[in-house]
Structures are given as C-alpha cells and as structure tokens.
Design an enzyme around this catalytic site. Structure first.
Site, PDB file in Angstrom:
ATOM      1  CD  GLN A   6      -5.031  -1.128   4.068  1.00  0.00           C
ATOM      2  OE1 GLN A   6      -4.453  -2.037   3.469  1.00  0.00           O
ATOM      3  NE2 GLN A   6      -5.892  -0.329   3.461  1.00  0.00           N
TER       4      GLN A   6
ATOM      5  CG  ASP B  59       0.094   1.641  -1.179  1.00  0.00           C
ATOM      6  OD1 ASP B  59      -0.570   1.042  -2.041  1.00  0.00           O
ATOM      7  OD2 ASP B  59      -0.334   1.910  -0.037  1.00  0.00           O
TER       8      ASP B  59
ATOM      9  CE  LYS C  77      -4.299  -3.867   0.006  1.00  0.00           C
ATOM     10  NZ  LYS C  77      -4.241  -2.616   0.752  1.00  0.00           N
TER      11      LYS C  77
END
Ligand code: NAD
Length: 289
Positions: free
Chosen positions: A98, A121, A54
């Site tokens: 995460q 997200d 990422k």
C-alpha cells in the site's frame, strides 16, 4: 442535454461476480484458492481503510486475503525481506504494498523487488514496459477500470481523440498507454500544459486524474464526449460537514457530455474489482507455468 451517468458500482459488482465465478473454476482445477497479500506500513487512516476494504472484497470473491500491518518505523531492509518471502510463498499469487510508504523507504526500490508475476498493482517496471509495448501483463487497477467503463459507454475507441489529464505512474501514464493500445489518438496533459481547455475541447474521451476539485469546466467539454473523473477530493461544506467531489465540475459537465462518471460511484468501485481480476489472472498465469 444531460449525459448518461456511468454506473461504476453496478459495473464493479458485475466484474466481482465474474471474478468469483473464475475463482470457483480455479479452485476446482487446482485444488487451492488464489491468494492476495496486502502490506501496510504505518498507520495512515485512509490507507488502513483501503486495506480493510481490499481484504473484505478478496474474501467475498472466494480468495485468501493475507495482511501484514507493520509499524511506521519498519526499516526498508525488513520490508524488502518480507516482500522477498512473499515472492517465494506458493500460496501468494498477488502482492500489493500500500502506497504511500513512510519517507525513509524508497518506494521504487520496494516495487522493483516484487515478483512481476505477482505485481497486481501493475507498477513494476517490467509490467510498465509490457503495457507500453502492448503486450499482456498486469495493468494498474484504476486505469484498467476506466478503460472498461469507456468501452462499455462508447464501444469502439479506435480513432477517438482522447485527452488524459495527469501523468502519474499510477493513473495518467498507464491510462494513456491503454488508450493508445486501443488506437485512440492520445494527448497527455499535466501541470505544465499551456492551454488545457484547448486540448479538452477536442476530446471525444476525457480522463481527469489530477486531484484538484472541479478543475475541468463543463464549457471545455465537447458535446457528447465520454468524461471519466478519477479524482477523489474531500471538500469542506459550510455546515462543518464534508463531501467527495471529482476533478470535473460535474454540474456543468453533465449538461454537455454524452457519458460521465459520478464521484463517488464512478471510477472508485472499479479499482478494487480490477485488483481482484488481476489477482485471479496472476494465479491463473502462475498455475500454467
Ligand atoms: P498525482 O498527484 O500523482 O498526479 C496528479 C497529476 O496531475 C500530475 O501528473 C500533475 O502533472 C497533474 N496536474 C497537476 N496540476 C495540474 C493542472 N493544473 N493541470 C493539469 N494537470 C495537472 O495523483 P494520482 O495518483 O494520479 O491521482 C489523481 C487523482 O485521482 C487524485 O484525486 C486521487 O485521489 C485520485 N485517484 C483515484 C483513484 C480511484 O480509485 N478512483 C485511484 C487513484 C487516484
């Protein structure tokens, strides 16, 4: 008949190039680069690899990549304090914590503290609610990427029968909401669904997000359907090596589907590209306020 393979790698490369152009325009207009900060708690090797890729993709798109790698022993209070600091940091446009988090941390509580305007997200209840209401917001990256692949393949989604297998908040539920917002007739199948084959057989669009290798059989697929395989499963081979397979039995499904995503090289590459797109949208929306 053999299905057309959906090239997620090429589609993701095009989207990343589009984002890089948008980032250059943002920098010209606002005199700063958009920033994405990823927080990793613990030392799960797969998560560490995701965070590394990422960061690389973020820099390649011309954005600032921030990373906080915290020990597995980090307390929930310390993580919440970090997220609160990132919420206030004007240079940070996107925050991604995460998952999975260590068991002693309540991930729902952490997600709820992220500023919804920075929630790239798309998991904050405000963004979930906006998605279900059909209003603009930040949408989870994997289903967002799937929708692009489906639209590229079949064009109009309105009126199509869609079956989404899996009901996670990360993939299945937002995928179903996105398809419903595009006026598909949507069925969500899950672990308690009685006759999965009967549902899949009706579907013009099948999205499999389960995590069971090859569970969707080719003979269930309606001829000409668009099959999107989100599953990423590592299976052991007799020679001691391993390989990645999806949730769809590819060899049988490819003979009946109209379009199908391979694993790897289908949905996977779209996820990071959509994360970059979400970060640019978040930066653009924040700059306008
Ligand atoms: P999850 O474990 O949270 O959810 C799995 C879902 O499958 C559940 O809702 C469950 O009800 C359903 N299910 C389980 N057994 C079933 C059965 N027998 N019949 C029908 N449904 C059943 O998983 P997730 O996070 O949604 O991920 C699903 C898969 O997608 C995994 O393989 C994961 O690795 C993969 N994934 C890929 C990407 C990507 O970028 N390509 C992103 C996220 C997840």
């Amino acid at each position: 008949m053999s299905a057309t393979l959906i090239d997620g790698k090429a589609r993701a490369a095009a989207l990343r190039a589009e984002v890089a152009t948008g980032v250059a325009a943002f920098v010209a207009a606002h005199g700063r680069q958009p920033g994405l900060t990823v927080v990793l708690v613990g030392d799960d090797p797969a998560s560490a690899v995701y965070v590394g890729s990422k960061g690389k993709a973020t820099r390649e798109a011309g954005m600032i990549s921030g990373e906080h790698r915290l020990p597995a022993s980090t307390s929930e209070a310390d993580l919440l304090a970090l997220v609160t600091r990132l919420n206030r940091d004007p240079e940070v446009d996107g925050i991604l914590v995460q998952m999975p988090l260590p068991a002693h941390i309540d991930s729902d509580r952490v997600i709820a503290v992220i500023d919804p305007a920075k929630d790239v997200d798309g998991l904050h209840p405000i963004n979930t609610g906006l998605l279900v209401s059909g209003r603009p917001g930040l949408v989870p990256c994997t289903p967002s990427g799937c929708l692009m692949l489906i639209e590229d393949a079949i064009g109009t989604i309105a009126g199509a029968e869609a079956v989404v297998i899996g009901r996670s908040i990360l993939v299945g539920k937002p995928m179903a909401a996105l398809l419903l917002n595009k006026s598909a007739t949507v069925t969500i199948a899950h672990s308690r669904t009685r006759d999965l084959a009967a549902h899949v057989t009706r579907a013009d669009i099948v999205v499999a997000a389960v995590g069971i290798p090859g569970m969707v059989q080719g003979e269930w697929i309606k001829p000409g359907a668009c099959v999107i395989d989100v599953g990423i499963n590592r299976i052991a081979l007799p020679d001691g090596k391993s390989r990645l397979v999806g949730d769809v039995d590819f060899d049988s499904a490819v003979t009946r589907a109209g379009w199908i995503t391979p694993v790897p090289g289908g949905v996977g590459p779209m996820t990071i590209a959509c994360l970059l797109a979400n970060t640019l949208s978040a930066a653009t929306a924040r700059a306008a306020t």
